[in-house]
Design a protein around this motif. Structure first.
Motif, PDB file in Angstrom:
ATOM      1  N   THR A   2       0.827  -1.195   0.000  1.00  0.00           N
ATOM      2  CA  THR A   2       0.000   0.000   0.000  1.00  0.00           C
ATOM      3  C   THR A   2       0.867   1.252   0.000  1.00  0.00           C
ATOM      4  OG1 THR A   2      -0.212  -0.267   2.398  1.00  0.00           O
ATOM      5  CG2 THR A   2      -2.065  -0.976   1.051  1.00  0.00           C
ATOM      6  N   GLY A   3       2.152   1.056  -0.178  1.00  0.00           N
ATOM      7  CA  GLY A   3       3.039   2.198  -0.348  1.00  0.00           C
ATOM      8  C   GLY A   3       3.706   2.716   0.917  1.00  0.00           C
ATOM      9  N   LYS A   4       3.652   1.950   1.996  1.00  0.00           N
ATOM     10  CA  LYS A   4       4.230   2.421   3.260  1.00  0.00           C
ATOM     11  C   LYS A   4       5.733   2.624   3.137  1.00  0.00           C
ATOM     12  CE  LYS A   4       2.908  -1.269   5.384  1.00  0.00           C
ATOM     13  NZ  LYS A   4       2.294  -2.013   4.272  1.00  0.00           N
ATOM     14  N   THR A   5       6.394   1.573   2.666  1.00  0.00           N
ATOM     15  CA  THR A   5       7.840   1.649   2.541  1.00  0.00           C
ATOM     16  C   THR A   5       8.236   2.715   1.538  1.00  0.00           C
ATOM     17  OG1 THR A   5       7.867  -0.720   2.949  1.00  0.00           O
ATOM     18  CG2 THR A   5       9.901   0.274   2.159  1.00  0.00           C
ATOM     19  N   ALA A   6       7.522   2.751   0.428  1.00  0.00           N
ATOM     20  CA  ALA A   6       7.835   3.734  -0.604  1.00  0.00           C
ATOM     21  C   ALA A   6       7.693   5.150  -0.059  1.00  0.00           C
ATOM     22  CB  ALA A   6       6.934   3.531  -1.812  1.00  0.00           C
ATOM     23  N   VAL A   7       6.614   5.395   0.665  1.00  0.00           N
ATOM     24  CA  VAL A   7       6.404   6.737   1.218  1.00  0.00           C
ATOM     25  C   VAL A   7       7.523   7.083   2.202  1.00  0.00           C
ATOM     26  CG1 VAL A   7       4.929   8.075   2.787  1.00  0.00           C
ATOM     27  CG2 VAL A   7       3.914   6.861   0.863  1.00  0.00           C
ATOM     28  N   ALA A   8       7.854   6.132   3.061  1.00  0.00           N
ATOM     29  CA  ALA A   8       8.902   6.385   4.056  1.00  0.00           C
ATOM     30  C   ALA A   8      10.221   6.720   3.363  1.00  0.00           C
ATOM     31  CB  ALA A   8       9.062   5.184   4.966  1.00  0.00           C
ATOM     32  N   LYS A   9      10.603   5.894   2.408  1.00  0.00           N
ATOM     33  CA  LYS A   9      11.875   6.108   1.728  1.00  0.00           C
ATOM     34  C   LYS A   9      11.857   7.413   0.928  1.00  0.00           C
ATOM     35  CE  LYS A   9      13.798   1.480   1.444  1.00  0.00           C
ATOM     36  NZ  LYS A   9      14.191   0.358   0.584  1.00  0.00           N
ATOM     37  N   TYR A  10      10.721   7.670   0.335  1.00  0.00           N
ATOM     38  CA  TYR A  10      10.559   8.868  -0.479  1.00  0.00           C
ATOM     39  C   TYR A  10      10.745  10.136   0.360  1.00  0.00           C
ATOM     40  CZ  TYR A  10       8.096  12.242  -3.460  1.00  0.00           C
ATOM     41  OH  TYR A  10       7.749  13.325  -4.215  1.00  0.00           O
ATOM     42  N   VAL A  11      10.036  10.159   1.480  1.00  0.00           N
ATOM     43  CA  VAL A  11      10.108  11.360   2.320  1.00  0.00           C
ATOM     44  C   VAL A  11      11.515  11.517   2.918  1.00  0.00           C
ATOM     45  CG1 VAL A  11       9.199  12.503   4.381  1.00  0.00           C
ATOM     46  CG2 VAL A  11       7.644  11.346   2.814  1.00  0.00           C
ATOM     47  N   LEU A  12      12.109  10.403   3.299  1.00  0.00           N
ATOM     48  CA  LEU A  12      13.454  10.482   3.873  1.00  0.00           C
ATOM     49  C   LEU A  12      14.464  10.996   2.858  1.00  0.00           C
ATOM     50  CD1 LEU A  12      13.773   7.380   6.209  1.00  0.00           C
ATOM     51  CD2 LEU A  12      13.439   9.769   6.798  1.00  0.00           C
ATOM     52  N   LYS A  13      14.270  10.571   1.616  1.00  0.00           N
ATOM     53  CA  LYS A  13      15.170  11.026   0.568  1.00  0.00           C
ATOM     54  C   LYS A  13      15.085  12.543   0.418  1.00  0.00           C
ATOM     55  CE  LYS A  13      15.336  10.123  -4.256  1.00  0.00           C
ATOM     56  NZ  LYS A  13      14.742   9.283  -5.301  1.00  0.00           N
ATOM     57  N   LYS A  14      13.851  13.037   0.397  1.00  0.00           N
ATOM     58  CA  LYS A  14      13.643  14.481   0.279  1.00  0.00           C
ATOM     59  C   LYS A  14      14.197  15.201   1.501  1.00  0.00           C
ATOM     60  CE  LYS A  14      11.139  14.342  -3.513  1.00  0.00           C
ATOM     61  NZ  LYS A  14      11.527  14.897  -4.777  1.00  0.00           N
ATOM     62  N   LEU A  15      13.978  14.605   2.653  1.00  0.00           N
ATOM     63  CA  LEU A  15      14.452  15.207   3.895  1.00  0.00           C
ATOM     64  C   LEU A  15      15.971  15.333   3.869  1.00  0.00           C
ATOM     65  CD1 LEU A  15      13.577  16.071   6.861  1.00  0.00           C
ATOM     66  CD2 LEU A  15      14.332  13.806   7.531  1.00  0.00           C
ATOM     67  N   ASP A  16      16.596  14.287   3.360  1.00  0.00           N
ATOM     68  CA  ASP A  16      18.046  14.258   3.301  1.00  0.00           C
ATOM     69  C   ASP A  16      18.576  15.383   2.409  1.00  0.00           C
ATOM     70  OD1 ASP A  16      20.262  12.861   4.341  1.00  0.00           O
ATOM     71  OD2 ASP A  16      20.701  12.145   2.320  1.00  0.00           O
ATOM     72  N   ILE A  17      17.930  15.533   1.269  1.00  0.00           N
ATOM     73  CA  ILE A  17      18.362  16.572   0.330  1.00  0.00           C
ATOM     74  C   ILE A  17      18.213  17.955   0.960  1.00  0.00           C
ATOM     75  CG2 ILE A  17      17.803  17.702  -1.851  1.00  0.00           C
ATOM     76  CD1 ILE A  17      16.932  14.854  -2.848  1.00  0.00           C
ATOM     77  N   LYS A  18      17.044  18.166   1.562  1.00  0.00           N
ATOM     78  CA  LYS A  18      16.780  19.457   2.212  1.00  0.00           C
ATOM     79  C   LYS A  18      17.786  19.689   3.336  1.00  0.00           C
ATOM     80  CE  LYS A  18      14.078  22.998   2.223  1.00  0.00           C
ATOM     81  NZ  LYS A  18      13.940  23.820   1.009  1.00  0.00           N
ATOM     82  N   GLY A  19      18.039  18.637   4.086  1.00  0.00           N
ATOM     83  CA  GLY A  19      18.982  18.732   5.195  1.00  0.00           C
ATOM     84  C   GLY A  19      20.360  19.155   4.717  1.00  0.00           C
ATOM     85  N   GLN A  20      20.783  18.541   3.629  1.00  0.00           N
ATOM     86  CA  GLN A  20      22.104  18.872   3.103  1.00  0.00           C
ATOM     87  C   GLN A  20      22.208  20.328   2.705  1.00  0.00           C
ATOM     88  OE1 GLN A  20      23.395  16.124   0.075  1.00  0.00           O
ATOM     89  NE2 GLN A  20      23.298  14.417   1.523  1.00  0.00           N
ATOM     90  N   GLN A  21      21.110  20.845   2.121  1.00  0.00           N
ATOM     91  CA  GLN A  21      21.104  22.260   1.747  1.00  0.00           C
ATOM     92  C   GLN A  21      21.300  23.144   2.971  1.00  0.00           C
ATOM     93  OE1 GLN A  21      17.375  22.822  -0.241  1.00  0.00           O
ATOM     94  NE2 GLN A  21      17.991  21.607  -2.024  1.00  0.00           N
ATOM     95  N   LEU A  22      20.787  22.660   4.096  1.00  0.00           N
ATOM     96  CA  LEU A  22      20.877  23.456   5.320  1.00  0.00           C
ATOM     97  C   LEU A  22      22.113  23.102   6.139  1.00  0.00           C
ATOM     98  CD1 LEU A  22      17.123  23.116   6.380  1.00  0.00           C
ATOM     99  CD2 LEU A  22      18.217  25.157   5.454  1.00  0.00           C
TER     100      LEU A  22
END
Length: 403
Positions: free
Chosen positions: A67-87
């Motif tokens: 139902t997309g649980k893992t995909a959502v988790a990985k997806y959001v973490l990936k975005k979080l990581d990118i944003k984090g790096q910018q900061l």
DNA sequence: TGTCCACTGGAAGGGAGGGCTT
DNA sequence: AAGCCCTCCCTTCCAGTGGACA
């Protein structure tokens, strides 16, 4: 020989219908996750705390497989990581799929490996000492560590919630670092197995994932197919059929994508330049068969013997298969093959195991005056189990010799 | 209404096979 | 080498139970 040459030549000379097959693999996370916008937003909102240097709440994500649980988790973490790096922020992650890590030890090992703790022995160390090493490693500096426990119910059912308890309390031991936990589970009833302290700590926040319906599955498939296949290689009908089949099987998107991939492989094998409905139908059988066969073959001996006993009873035309009947058949088979049978108590655990694996259904039912017992049913195609047994001589003899 | 069947499933523990540390 | 600790598969012991039947 020339036959084979011909096959090779034909394959080489033809353009593949796949453009980018990797898109259809399990670990591929697409740029857009259709029909999961709400869940993504919610998780992002929870994790956003990390960007301000805070510790996000622990999150519990429920929902059936695919139902997309893992995909959502990985997806959001990936975005979080990118944003984090910018900061200029750096986060550490660990991802464990508890279904494939059969013990507490393996789970800790995977976490240690993902975090980069360093080489650890495959076995032998006390659990405490591994845990200590992880704690010391992440506490070297101020940082946020996010640990994802996927298919958490498997861990808890197999090894209890000790590890989980330790991780929910880990922040007390940490001076500099902080840990957030994302727990993912397919089993909605699973909360009952958890210690209430663990549960309350884990479910500071929770997100529920509902199965996809046929239309939503279609959208997902369409999106993937456009990248994975060359233009026009997948017919509309085939895509609709894949979506319909997967929707019937509890809206599992992962299965749908598997199905599409295998259908593509079959189409290619057969020299078709389009994926048609007939390929999907063949793919359905193949996917199912492979899965069951592999599972059955990897079962421990007595679990195989138990399953074989059930198969024999089904073959014999028994309509109600009870624990007692299976036990008697099982003992007969053991005697025949010269194995020492396990006790009834063990057999009962084996039934529970087979049920967890989705091979049988074995609810406990009461026949009143005539006692209580399991009512055992095979829930995968009978032929695929037979196929798995046929590769082993011992079992073939039993199938032939015992009535 | 109680009995009693055919089990179920919790608890504790063991031993083989692995590998650690000292 | 000894002394631990782990997992995996298993045993022993036993209290507990849903509901058809008398």
């Amino acid at each position: 020989m020339s036959d084979i040459d011909e096959i090779f030549d034909r394959l080489l000379s033809r353009e593949s219908i796949f453009r980018n097959k990797r898109v259809l693999s399990h670990d591929y996370i697409p740029e857009v996750l259709p029909h999961r916008e709400k869940e993504i937003k919610k998780l992002a909102y929870i994790l956003a705390t990390a960007l301000k240097g805070g510790k996000p709440s622990n999150v519990f994500m429920y929902g059936k497989t695919g139902t997309g649980k893992t995909a959502v988790a990985k997806y959001v973490l990936k975005k979080l990581d990118i944003k984090g790096q910018q900061l200029g922020l750096h986060f550490l992650y660990a991802y464990v799929n508890c279904r494939y890590k059969t013990s507490n030890y393996r789970v800790l090992l995977k976490i240690a490996e993902d975090l980069g703790v360093g080489r650890l022995p495959e076995t032998g160390l006390p659990l405490d000492s591994i845990f200590d090493r992880i704690v010391r490693f992440i506490d070297r500096k101020e940082q946020l560590v996010i640990i994802i426990f996927d298919e958490l119910d498997w861990l808890v059912k197999k090894s209890g919630d000790d590890i989980l308890y330790q991780f929910t309390r880990i922040n007390n031991d940490l001076k500099k670092a902080q840990v957030s936990i994302i727990g993912i589970t397919n089993d909605l009833k699973f909360r009952n197995y958890l210690d209430s302290r663990v549960l309350s700590s884990l479910s500071e926040e929770s997100i529920i994932f509902h199965p996809y319906n046929a239309q939503q599955l279609y959208d997902i498939l369409k999106q993937r197919a456009e990248i994975a296949f060359v233009e026009g290689a997948v017919t509309e009908d085939a895509l609709r059929l894949v979506a319909a089949i997967a929707a019937q099987e509890h809206g599992d998107a992962r299965r749908a994508i598997d199905l599409l991939r295998v259908a593509g492989e079959i189409a290619e094998r057969e020299g078709s330049d389009k994926v048609l409905e007939e390929h999907v139908i063949k793919a359905k059988d193949e996917v199912e068969k492979d899965l069951v066969e592999a599972t059955v073959r990897e079962l421990p001996l007595h679990e195989q013997l138990t399953l074989l006993s059930i198969i024999m009873l089904v073959k014999r035309g028994e309509r109600l298969i009870t624990t007692g009947k299976v036990q008697r058949m099982y003992e007969k088979i053991c005697e025949f093959l010269g194995y020492k049978p396990v006790t009834l108590r063990r057999l009962n655990d084996i039934f529970a195991d087979l049920e967890m694996l989705g091979i049988i259904n074995a609810p406990v039912e009461s026949a009143g005056r005539y006692g209580r017992t399991r009512n055992i049913k095979i829930v995968v195609p009978f032929r695929s189990i037979l196929k798995a047994f046929e590769s082993d001589e011992r079992f073939t003899i039993v199938l032939k010799e015992i009535p």
